[in-house]
Design a protein around this motif. Structure first.
Motif, PDB file in Angstrom:
ATOM      1  N   PHE A 194      -1.393   9.804   6.166  1.00  0.00           N
ATOM      2  CA  PHE A 194      -1.795   8.825   6.038  1.00  0.00           C
ATOM      3  C   PHE A 194      -1.357   7.214   6.397  1.00  0.00           C
ATOM      4  CE2 PHE A 194      -4.424   6.018   3.262  1.00  0.00           C
ATOM      5  CZ  PHE A 194      -2.697   4.898   2.860  1.00  0.00           C
ATOM      6  N   THR A 246      -4.183  13.901   5.173  1.00  0.00           N
ATOM      7  CA  THR A 246      -4.086  13.033   4.375  1.00  0.00           C
ATOM      8  C   THR A 246      -4.696  13.633   2.865  1.00  0.00           C
ATOM      9  OG1 THR A 246      -4.293  10.638   5.437  1.00  0.00           O
ATOM     10  CG2 THR A 246      -4.247  10.701   2.940  1.00  0.00           C
ATOM     11  N   ALA A 247      -5.991  14.157   2.977  1.00  0.00           N
ATOM     12  CA  ALA A 247      -6.889  14.962   1.614  1.00  0.00           C
ATOM     13  C   ALA A 247      -5.830  15.453   0.996  1.00  0.00           C
ATOM     14  CB  ALA A 247      -7.362  15.218   2.108  1.00  0.00           C
ATOM     15  N   ASP A 248      -4.924  16.673   2.194  1.00  0.00           N
ATOM     16  CA  ASP A 248      -3.545  17.813   1.764  1.00  0.00           C
ATOM     17  C   ASP A 248      -2.594  17.110   1.238  1.00  0.00           C
ATOM     18  OD1 ASP A 248      -4.707  20.289   4.519  1.00  0.00           O
ATOM     19  OD2 ASP A 248      -5.153  19.567   2.400  1.00  0.00           O
ATOM     20  N   GLY A 249      -1.925  15.884   0.880  1.00  0.00           N
ATOM     21  CA  GLY A 249      -1.223  15.104   0.029  1.00  0.00           C
ATOM     22  C   GLY A 249      -0.394  14.873   1.438  1.00  0.00           C
ATOM     23  N   ALA A 261      -0.871   9.459  -8.407  1.00  0.00           N
ATOM     24  CA  ALA A 261      -1.587  10.800  -7.154  1.00  0.00           C
ATOM     25  C   ALA A 261      -3.444  11.397  -6.782  1.00  0.00           C
ATOM     26  CB  ALA A 261      -2.506  11.621  -8.964  1.00  0.00           C
ATOM     27  N   GLN A 262      -3.642  12.269  -5.929  1.00  0.00           N
ATOM     28  CA  GLN A 262      -5.251  12.112  -5.354  1.00  0.00           C
ATOM     29  C   GLN A 262      -5.911  12.525  -5.771  1.00  0.00           C
ATOM     30  OE1 GLN A 262      -3.130  14.017  -1.602  1.00  0.00           O
ATOM     31  NE2 GLN A 262      -4.394  11.945  -0.646  1.00  0.00           N
ATOM     32  N   GLU A 263      -6.582  12.864  -6.059  1.00  0.00           N
ATOM     33  CA  GLU A 263      -7.464  12.742  -6.678  1.00  0.00           C
ATOM     34  C   GLU A 263      -8.505  14.662  -6.245  1.00  0.00           C
ATOM     35  OE1 GLU A 263     -11.741  10.441  -7.687  1.00  0.00           O
ATOM     36  OE2 GLU A 263     -12.410  12.139  -6.136  1.00  0.00           O
ATOM     37  N   ARG A 264      -8.606  14.922  -6.121  1.00  0.00           N
ATOM     38  CA  ARG A 264      -8.344  16.830  -5.999  1.00  0.00           C
ATOM     39  C   ARG A 264      -9.903  17.461  -6.492  1.00  0.00           C
ATOM     40  NH1 ARG A 264      -6.179  15.747  -2.641  1.00  0.00           N
ATOM     41  NH2 ARG A 264      -3.656  16.983  -2.591  1.00  0.00           N
ATOM     42  N   VAL A 324      -6.236   2.177  -1.103  1.00  0.00           N
ATOM     43  CA  VAL A 324      -4.906   2.779  -1.687  1.00  0.00           C
ATOM     44  C   VAL A 324      -6.274   4.367  -1.985  1.00  0.00           C
ATOM     45  CG1 VAL A 324      -4.572   2.996  -4.722  1.00  0.00           C
ATOM     46  CG2 VAL A 324      -2.976   1.806  -2.769  1.00  0.00           C
ATOM     47  N   TRP A 363      -6.368   7.044   0.480  1.00  0.00           N
ATOM     48  CA  TRP A 363      -5.602   7.800  -0.021  1.00  0.00           C
ATOM     49  C   TRP A 363      -5.570   8.478  -1.011  1.00  0.00           C
ATOM     50  CZ3 TRP A 363      -0.605  10.875   0.550  1.00  0.00           C
ATOM     51  CH2 TRP A 363      -0.656  10.992  -0.502  1.00  0.00           C
ATOM     52  N   ARG A 364      -6.416   8.241  -2.395  1.00  0.00           N
ATOM     53  CA  ARG A 364      -6.889   8.666  -3.665  1.00  0.00           C
ATOM     54  C   ARG A 364      -7.981   9.562  -3.633  1.00  0.00           C
ATOM     55  NH1 ARG A 364      -9.430   8.200  -7.519  1.00  0.00           N
ATOM     56  NH2 ARG A 364     -10.272   5.658  -7.211  1.00  0.00           N
ATOM     57  N   THR A 365      -8.805   9.279  -2.382  1.00  0.00           N
ATOM     58  CA  THR A 365     -10.305   9.633  -2.667  1.00  0.00           C
ATOM     59  C   THR A 365     -10.239  10.137  -0.980  1.00  0.00           C
ATOM     60  OG1 THR A 365     -11.258   7.670  -1.682  1.00  0.00           O
ATOM     61  CG2 THR A 365     -11.136   8.723  -4.220  1.00  0.00           C
ATOM     62  N   ALA A 366      -9.236  10.917  -0.101  1.00  0.00           N
ATOM     63  CA  ALA A 366      -9.738  11.238   1.141  1.00  0.00           C
ATOM     64  C   ALA A 366      -9.705  13.017   0.788  1.00  0.00           C
ATOM     65  CB  ALA A 366      -7.799  11.704   1.674  1.00  0.00           C
ATOM     66  N   ASP A 367     -10.097  13.186   0.119  1.00  0.00           N
ATOM     67  CA  ASP A 367     -10.778  14.290  -0.373  1.00  0.00           C
ATOM     68  C   ASP A 367     -12.150  14.529  -0.250  1.00  0.00           C
ATOM     69  OD1 ASP A 367     -10.425  17.420  -3.204  1.00  0.00           O
ATOM     70  OD2 ASP A 367      -9.727  17.364  -0.453  1.00  0.00           O
ATOM     71  N   ARG A 368     -12.638  13.856  -0.393  1.00  0.00           N
ATOM     72  CA  ARG A 368     -13.916  13.536  -0.131  1.00  0.00           C
ATOM     73  C   ARG A 368     -14.481  13.510   1.101  1.00  0.00           C
ATOM     74  NH1 ARG A 368     -15.174   8.535  -4.768  1.00  0.00           N
ATOM     75  NH2 ARG A 368     -14.056   9.630  -6.544  1.00  0.00           N
ATOM     76  N   VAL A 372       1.104  -0.822   0.361  1.00  0.00           N
ATOM     77  CA  VAL A 372       0.035  -0.457  -0.200  1.00  0.00           C
ATOM     78  C   VAL A 372       0.283   1.014  -0.021  1.00  0.00           C
ATOM     79  CG1 VAL A 372      -1.471   1.262   1.628  1.00  0.00           C
ATOM     80  CG2 VAL A 372      -2.405  -1.080   0.861  1.00  0.00           C
ATOM     81  N   VAL A 409       1.491   4.115  -3.267  1.00  0.00           N
ATOM     82  CA  VAL A 409       0.197   5.840  -2.370  1.00  0.00           C
ATOM     83  C   VAL A 409       1.549   5.990  -2.784  1.00  0.00           C
ATOM     84  CG1 VAL A 409       0.309   6.931  -0.697  1.00  0.00           C
ATOM     85  CG2 VAL A 409      -1.083   4.900  -0.948  1.00  0.00           C
ATOM     86  N   ARG A 443     -15.522  13.832   4.539  1.00  0.00           N
ATOM     87  CA  ARG A 443     -16.590  15.649   5.410  1.00  0.00           C
ATOM     88  C   ARG A 443     -15.956  14.972   6.667  1.00  0.00           C
ATOM     89  NH1 ARG A 443     -15.641  17.024   1.779  1.00  0.00           N
ATOM     90  NH2 ARG A 443     -15.971  17.286  -0.756  1.00  0.00           N
TER      91      ARG A 443
END
Lengths: 259, 208
Positions: free
Chosen positions: B46, B38-41, A81-84, B80, B83-88, A73, A77, B90
């Motif tokens: 994470f 994590t949502a900020d990278g 890339a992360q979704e924005r 994973v 990590w990738r969708t942490a921005d979602r 993982v 990671v 709320r």
């Protein structure tokens, strides 16, 4: 199917992930505009996290996530890339441009197949035989499938996939339902599945069922109603399907007859 | 897919449920903060989110896909995706734990559906519908307040509410499949799922 029920009724099944893809997409659309349902869904989701820890059903001692999963993982990671969000991440409404072009081209050339009667009868018999052996859950589906195949106004529209697989859509306007059939569907890697779509327009696609990715021969009732659809599309999607196509269609088959 | 675990657990296994219910050094509020970072990278944040929830995700995945190798894949995919969708995520809409476990449940159910024909799920459902598994486990529960609360609340549901809920949650069945396997109308099962969840929620919240 759910048109006559009140939309909030699905909130319990939704939180349990027990809605099939078409209904799930429809309910998520509803959720976007219904604050009461969102609050109800959140309350149930938090109740369900308690079930995540309860040792039900009993399958043996708990297994922690092994160290090599952690390593994989963290490695993945580091290169993912992360979704924005922009302002608000919109649910994709319009399909990719190539689908619009393919649909426009397909709509310009309508195909109908003659000599359907014999094929219909055999497939209807097969469907009834399957029904006799099927579990009770499949019985209703098999009945509806047989009804479509043997409908007096059934028409078949055909198409082919790149690579030579052939597909057919049997349309029974009198029942507002259709069936999908295919031969020599390619096997898909990585757990991907085929997804069927009803297309009223290039911008209006409804999920209409999934087919397993192991390919070969397929015959199944399409989910939902034809309504205003003028074509059926098929695309490759990740396991579990998608609310809207994420790949270009393999084929778009118009389902309205000329003249 | 055969029922039961696909292969023996690797290495030392958590000796009892005590360990599983402990949330580790981070409280829920701490992990919420880590998930927001994590949502900020923030990859270091994470890593701590992973450590807080990976075992819970693995445990849930095991129970739903019933195979350790597949559960490991689901766990990897889920984390994973966290990590990738942490921005979602709320924070005003629910806890970090709830967000991650909801994602885990969805992916585990997706895996079961793509790997297993619905007829196979219904066969398994036939066993569960007798509710014996629940009764057996309820008797072996040790004296832990949190677990007792879950069991007490589940037990307080009428059987006709509990069974569809359990079938959907642990077997990954759609409400239509639940309805057909129980020979009950689809709409009825949908409303029982909703009523059962309402009752479960109210019980867990201590509402009378």
């Amino acid at each position: 199917m759910t048109a006559a029920e009140e939309p909030h009724a699905s909130v319990g099944a939704y939180v349990l992930h027990a809605l099939p893809p078409g209904e799930e997409a429809a309910f998520e659309n509803h959720l976007a505009g219904c604050e009461a349902c969102r609050r109800e869904a959140e309350a149930y989701a938090s109740a369900l996290t308690w079930l995540a820890d309860a040792p039900l059903p009993w399958t043996g001692p708990p297994v922690p996530a092994p160290p090599d999963v952690r390593a994989r993982v963290l490695e993945q990671v580091s290169r993912t890339a992360q979704e924005r969000r922009g302002a608000e991440a919109p649910r994709p409404r319009a399909p990719a441009r190539p689908l619009r072009l393919a649909l426009a081209a397909a709509l310009a050339a309508v195909v109908a197949l003659g000599g359907v009667a014999a094929w219909q009868h055999t497939a209807a018999e097969d469907a009834r035989e399957r029904e006799a052996q099927a579990q009770s859950a499949a019985r209703a589906q098999a009945d509806a499938l047989a009804d479509v195949l043997s409908a007096s106004d059934a028409e078949i529209f055909s198409g082919s996939l790149p690579g030579g697989a052939s597909v057919g859509i049997v349309v029974a306007q009198s029942q507002d339902r259709a069936a999908f059939t295919a031969q020599r569907l390619p096997r898909l890697p990585g757990g991907r599945v085929y997804e069927l779509w009803y297309a009223a327009d290039a911008d209006e696609l409804r999920p209409a069922g999934l087919l397993p990715g192991d390919g070969g021969e397929e015959l199944r009732l399409m989910d939902g109603w034809i309504e205003d659809a003028v074509a059926v599309g098929i695309s490759v999607e990740p396991a579990g399907g998608s609310a809207q196509p994420t790949t270009d269609p393999l084929a778009v088959v118009p389902i309205t007859s000329s003249g | 897919m055969e029922p039961g675990l696909g292969r023996p657990a690797p290495g030392p296994v958590a000796p009892d449920w005590e360990l599983r219910l402990r949330h580790g050094p981070e409280t829920d509020a701490d992990v919420r903060e880590l998930l927001l970072r994590t949502a900020d990278g923030d990859a270091a944040a994470f890593t701590k989110v992973y450590d807080a929830y990976a075992d819970a995700v693995m445990g849930l995945a095991c129970r739903i896909v019933k195979d350790v190798a597949q559960a490991e894949e689901v766990t990897q995919d889920v984390m994973v995706e966290v990590w990738r969708t942490a921005d979602r995520f709320r924070p005003e809409r629910g806890s970090a734990r709830s967000w991650v476990l909801t994602l885990a449940h969805r992916r585990a159910v997706d895996r079961v559906r793509s790997a297993q024909a619905s007829s196979e799920r219904e066969r398994l459902a036939g066993l569960l519908a007798r509710d014996t598994a629940f009764d057996e486990v309820a008797e072996t529960v040790a004296d832990r307040d949190e677990r007792r609360r879950v069991y007490r609340c589940l037990a307080s549901l009428a059987r006709m509410q509990r069974v569809p809920l359990v079938l959907a949650y642990y077997q990954g069945m759609t409400y239509g499949e639940v309805a057909d396997s129980l020979a009950t109308p689809h709409g009825t099962v949908k409303s029982r799922m909703r009523a059962g969840l309402r009752k479960l929620h109210d019980c867990l919240e201590g509402v009378r």
